[in-house]
Motif scaffolding. Sequence first.
Motif: not given
Lengths: 108, 148
Positions: B24, B105-108
Motif C-alpha cells: 500500500q 481507502t485501499a489502492w490496487t
Amino acid sequence: MLKVMIFHPAISRKKEIAQIVSEAEAELRPKVERIRWELGQDWTGDWAIFLRVVLSDAVVRKRNWPKIASEVEARILEKLPTDELGVIPYTRFRSQAETIEMPEKAWS
Amino acid sequence: MAYHDDLLDQSGHLATRDPRRPKQANLRRAVSTAYYALFHLLVSQAVGYWRLKRQRSVLARSFDHRKMKGACNSCRSQVPELDAVAKAFVILQQYRHLADYDNSTAWTRVEAMEEVTRARSAFAQWEQIKTREEAQDFLLSLFAADRR
C-alpha cells in the motif's frame, strides 16, 4: 443546535444518473464488468460523482489496458452530463481479480 | 532530467514494484507522486516565464493547490489537450489527497497504474500545446487572483 441540510441539484437526478450509468455499463461490456457510482463532495467540498469501474481481467491482461481504460472513461463521460449536473467526475478502475482479492462493498 | 520528469518516472517505478503483492505504501506514493509530477511541471512552466531566475523559486512557492484546482476546474478550453491537462490535474489532486490522508481507502495496482498513466498523458498533451497562447493564459490562471 442549527442543522444545515446539504442538498445539491444532482441528488434529485439520481434516477437519471443511474439510468445513464447502467446504459454505459451495458454498452461497454465485455470490457467492463460493472460500474458503481455515488454522489458526494471531494476534498475541497466541490460536489462530485465518484465512478468505480471494474474492468474485466481479459482487458487488464492486455498491454494497452490503460488506453482501453481511458476510452472507457471517455465513453462514460460522453454520456453523463457532468457540467449540467454541476459535479466533477472522478473515475477509478480496478480489475475483476482485484475486487475479488480485496472485497469492498463500494466496488461490489 | 527535470524534477517533474524524475517524479513521473518515480511514480511509475513505485506503481510497478512488488510484482506479486504490491505494498500500500508504494501504491499510495505512486499516486501522490503522479500528482506532484504534474503539479511541478505546470509550476515550472509558469515560473519559467519569470525573467529573473533567482526569483523563480520564490514565485513557485506562491502556488496554492486549492486555487490551482479551482482554475483547472473552471477551464473550458477549445484546445482539447489543454482541457485534458486541466481535468487530469483535478483528478490527480483528489486522488493525491486520498492517497496521502485517507487510510481507509485501499489502492490496487490497476488504480495506481491508471493514475500514473493519467499523469503521463497529461505530460504528453502539455508538450503538444505548451507554446500556445491558450496554454500561457492557463498558466496565468493557476496563480493569478480571481477577480470574477
